[in-house]
Motif scaffolding. Structure first.
Motif, PDB file in Angstrom:
ATOM      1  N   ALA A 269     -10.215   7.940  -4.889  1.00  0.00           N
ATOM      2  CA  ALA A 269      -9.489   9.351  -5.280  1.00  0.00           C
ATOM      3  C   ALA A 269      -8.304   9.029  -6.397  1.00  0.00           C
ATOM      4  CB  ALA A 269      -8.890  10.024  -3.709  1.00  0.00           C
ATOM      5  N   LEU A 270      -8.167  10.155  -7.357  1.00  0.00           N
ATOM      6  CA  LEU A 270      -7.769   9.999  -7.971  1.00  0.00           C
ATOM      7  C   LEU A 270      -7.352  11.632  -8.152  1.00  0.00           C
ATOM      8  CD1 LEU A 270      -5.993   9.255 -11.028  1.00  0.00           C
ATOM      9  CD2 LEU A 270      -7.936  10.659 -12.161  1.00  0.00           C
ATOM     10  N   ALA A 271      -4.998  11.129  -7.630  1.00  0.00           N
ATOM     11  CA  ALA A 271      -4.644  12.450  -7.035  1.00  0.00           C
ATOM     12  C   ALA A 271      -3.021  12.794  -8.001  1.00  0.00           C
ATOM     13  CB  ALA A 271      -4.520  12.562  -5.286  1.00  0.00           C
ATOM     14  N   PRO A 286      -9.395   4.626  -0.823  1.00  0.00           N
ATOM     15  CA  PRO A 286      -8.307   3.869  -1.768  1.00  0.00           C
ATOM     16  C   PRO A 286      -8.247   5.094  -2.581  1.00  0.00           C
ATOM     17  CG  PRO A 286     -10.824   2.741  -2.253  1.00  0.00           C
ATOM     18  CD  PRO A 286     -11.071   3.776  -1.394  1.00  0.00           C
ATOM     19  N   MET A 287      -6.714   4.767  -3.983  1.00  0.00           N
ATOM     20  CA  MET A 287      -6.505   6.110  -4.444  1.00  0.00           C
ATOM     21  C   MET A 287      -6.105   5.388  -6.003  1.00  0.00           C
ATOM     22  SD  MET A 287      -3.254   7.333  -2.668  1.00  0.00           S
ATOM     23  CE  MET A 287      -4.421   7.279  -0.585  1.00  0.00           C
ATOM     24  N   VAL A 288      -5.305   5.470  -6.617  1.00  0.00           N
ATOM     25  CA  VAL A 288      -5.141   5.855  -8.097  1.00  0.00           C
ATOM     26  C   VAL A 288      -3.676   7.420  -8.320  1.00  0.00           C
ATOM     27  CG1 VAL A 288      -4.721   5.546 -10.188  1.00  0.00           C
ATOM     28  CG2 VAL A 288      -6.179   4.149  -9.250  1.00  0.00           C
ATOM     29  N   ALA A 351     -10.009  -4.019   0.541  1.00  0.00           N
ATOM     30  CA  ALA A 351      -8.423  -4.170  -0.048  1.00  0.00           C
ATOM     31  C   ALA A 351      -7.028  -3.654   0.591  1.00  0.00           C
ATOM     32  CB  ALA A 351      -8.138  -5.725  -0.368  1.00  0.00           C
ATOM     33  N   GLN A 352      -7.552  -2.308  -0.737  1.00  0.00           N
ATOM     34  CA  GLN A 352      -6.532  -1.696  -1.301  1.00  0.00           C
ATOM     35  C   GLN A 352      -5.861  -0.171  -0.119  1.00  0.00           C
ATOM     36  OE1 GLN A 352      -5.827   0.022  -5.240  1.00  0.00           O
ATOM     37  NE2 GLN A 352      -5.440   2.090  -4.123  1.00  0.00           N
ATOM     38  N   ALA A 353      -7.755  -0.288   0.848  1.00  0.00           N
ATOM     39  CA  ALA A 353      -7.621   0.672   1.863  1.00  0.00           C
ATOM     40  C   ALA A 353      -7.056   0.721   2.952  1.00  0.00           C
ATOM     41  CB  ALA A 353      -8.885   1.004   2.246  1.00  0.00           C
ATOM     42  N   GLU A 354      -6.886  -1.062   3.558  1.00  0.00           N
ATOM     43  CA  GLU A 354      -6.670  -1.590   4.719  1.00  0.00           C
ATOM     44  C   GLU A 354      -4.923  -1.547   4.217  1.00  0.00           C
ATOM     45  OE1 GLU A 354      -8.529  -5.378   4.414  1.00  0.00           O
ATOM     46  OE2 GLU A 354     -10.332  -4.654   5.645  1.00  0.00           O
ATOM     47  N   ARG A 355      -4.917  -1.975   3.019  1.00  0.00           N
ATOM     48  CA  ARG A 355      -3.266  -1.993   3.238  1.00  0.00           C
ATOM     49  C   ARG A 355      -2.630  -0.434   3.008  1.00  0.00           C
ATOM     50  NH1 ARG A 355      -3.234  -4.232  -2.367  1.00  0.00           N
ATOM     51  NH2 ARG A 355      -1.123  -4.076  -2.662  1.00  0.00           N
ATOM     52  N   GLN A 356      -3.585   0.639   2.906  1.00  0.00           N
ATOM     53  CA  GLN A 356      -2.625   2.200   2.926  1.00  0.00           C
ATOM     54  C   GLN A 356      -2.296   2.171   4.325  1.00  0.00           C
ATOM     55  OE1 GLN A 356      -5.048   3.579  -1.060  1.00  0.00           O
ATOM     56  NE2 GLN A 356      -5.265   4.268   0.961  1.00  0.00           N
ATOM     57  N   THR A 357      -3.783   1.933   5.251  1.00  0.00           N
ATOM     58  CA  THR A 357      -3.688   2.325   6.300  1.00  0.00           C
ATOM     59  C   THR A 357      -2.388   1.658   7.086  1.00  0.00           C
ATOM     60  OG1 THR A 357      -5.377   2.453   6.221  1.00  0.00           O
ATOM     61  CG2 THR A 357      -5.295   2.494   8.466  1.00  0.00           C
ATOM     62  N   GLN A 358      -2.110   0.472   6.762  1.00  0.00           N
ATOM     63  CA  GLN A 358      -1.218  -0.391   7.319  1.00  0.00           C
ATOM     64  C   GLN A 358       0.247   0.293   7.245  1.00  0.00           C
ATOM     65  OE1 GLN A 358      -1.054  -4.305   5.453  1.00  0.00           O
ATOM     66  NE2 GLN A 358      -2.973  -4.345   6.891  1.00  0.00           N
ATOM     67  N   ALA A 359       0.284   0.747   5.846  1.00  0.00           N
ATOM     68  CA  ALA A 359       1.737   1.149   5.101  1.00  0.00           C
ATOM     69  C   ALA A 359       1.524   2.914   6.029  1.00  0.00           C
ATOM     70  CB  ALA A 359       1.133   1.671   3.934  1.00  0.00           C
TER      71      ALA A 359
END
Length: 387
Positions: A269-271, A286-288, A351-359
């Motif tokens: 996603a680009l948001a 994952p996003m930017v 990896a980014q999607a997983e870190r987003q979930t942790q956040a």
């Protein structure tokens, strides 16, 4: 017993959603014991809350734009206060939109000293201008905060505060189907799909859509089979649709009703920065993130900002989990390689999607429904005042 009359004031799309959900929760708890009036958008209108004016005219970004809009905003503040004086609500709930709602609070207090004033979503004083906590404490009777880190700032100034949580952390996406979204548009499961979310304010659309168009052009030059879907938020749907229609490549327009399915379907996603970043993380995508206002406003505001990041996920994690491309970095040159990396490097995207979930867990994902907690707090304020 005379039913409570509640006035809800929302000046932008996200506040309109919060107002509608709070009204539903209050109605579920009080039934015929509550009625509503107020200022809002289409979501509140669906519940019969008819706004005296279109809130789109209050969608303002930056110091310069605010100065230009001063007379218009002043007139709408007067209209809102007049509505309160005419309807005589038992409580007025002022949702987000700091600049507008603080003026409304003062205007209503002057006309109706006895009415309960409740602020739902306060200014982010932990990010900039902490003095606003004292200003708010002098203007309203109670605060409904989204995050635990909000409360100490306001309580120190003597403002009773209830932490209700963010509704974005409690979205149920169980019925939203990414595979069905792709199938309906003839996209195979392995076709790369970028979801663009340009924002919900007219100025965001005006500034960000040209940036996103050029970014997608560059991405398609290196990823020819890339497909693009664009979310047209309710309040700016016609504007987004008109702009995207001129893009020189095929795009799939996404309505509000399909938004979460599209988030699940997308590879990246680009948001435009906002609450939507939390929703994207909830979908596991994952996003930017990108954002910009006029340059003069940015230079005036930047010295006042103390937070390291703009995105709640990054603030919670205390690191740049999702790349932020802000102001002078909100350009195709800067954005394109970050989006391309997530589209082409599956391990990095995962990896980014997983870190987003942790956040999300740090922010307080799950737990009680925020609208119900907010409704309980409103009822408590009303009953204590009546007693």
């Amino acid at each position: 017993m005379k039913p409570y009359k509640i006035m809800l004031v929302a000046a932008e799309a996200s506040g309109d959603v919060l107002g509608a959900e709070l009204a539903k929760a209050l109605k579920a708890k009080l039934g015929d014991g509550v009625s509503f009036v107020g200022v809002g958008g289409p979501r509140m209108a669906e519940l019969g809350i008819q706004s005296p004016f279109d809130i789109a005219q209050l969608s303002i970004l930056g110091v310069v734009e605010a100065l230009k809009a001063y007379k218009r905003v002043k007139a709408r503040v007067e209209d809102t206060a007049a509505l309160a004086a005419r309807e005589k609500p038992d409580a007025v709930i002022l949702i987000d939109s700091w600049g507008f709602t603080i003026r409304v609070a003062r205007a209503i207090r002057k006309l109706m000293p006895e009415v309960a004033l409740i602020k739902y979503v306060g200014p982010q004083v932990w990010a900039s201008r902490p003095g606003r906590a004292k200003v708010l404490a002098g203007a309203v009777d109670h605060m409904l905060a989204l995050y635990p880190m909000d409360a100490p700032f306001f309580e120190r100034e003597g403002l009773p505060t209830t932490v209700v949580g963010s509704s974005a952390l409690h979205i149920d996406m169980g019925k939203d189907d990414g595979s069905a979204f792709r199938k309906a548009r003839g996209l195979a499961d392995d076709t790369p799909l970028l979801l663009v979310l340009p924002g919900s304010r007219p100025k965001e659309i005006e500034r960000m859509t040209p940036v996103y168009e050029e970014t997608v052009k560059r991405l398609k030059a290196t990823i020819p089979d890339l497909q693009v879907a664009v979310v047209a938020a309710g309040t700016v749907a016609s504007d987004v649709t008109g702009r995207v229609a001129s893009w020189p490549f095929r795009t799939f327009l996404v309505t509000e009703a399909e938004k979460y399915s599209a988030m699940k379907a997308a590879d990246v996603a680009l948001a435009t920065s906002g609450t939507v970043s939390t929703e994207i993380a909830m979908a596991g995508t994952p996003m930017v993130i990108a954002y910009k206002i006029d340059n003069l406003s940015y230079r005036l505001m930047k010295p006042l900002v103390t937070a390291k990041y703009f995105t709640m996920l990054n603030l919670a994690a205390d690191e740049e989990v999702a790349k932020e491309c802000i102001q002078f970095e909100a350009t195709p040159d800067f954005i394109t390689p970050h989006v391309e990396r997530l589209l082409t490097d599956k391990a990095a995207a995962k990896a980014q999607a997983e870190r987003q979930t942790q956040a999300l867990e740090i922010l307080g994902r799950g737990g009680p429904n925020p609208s119900e907690l907010a409704a309980d707090a409103v009822i408590d304020v009303l009953e204590r005042r009546k007693a």
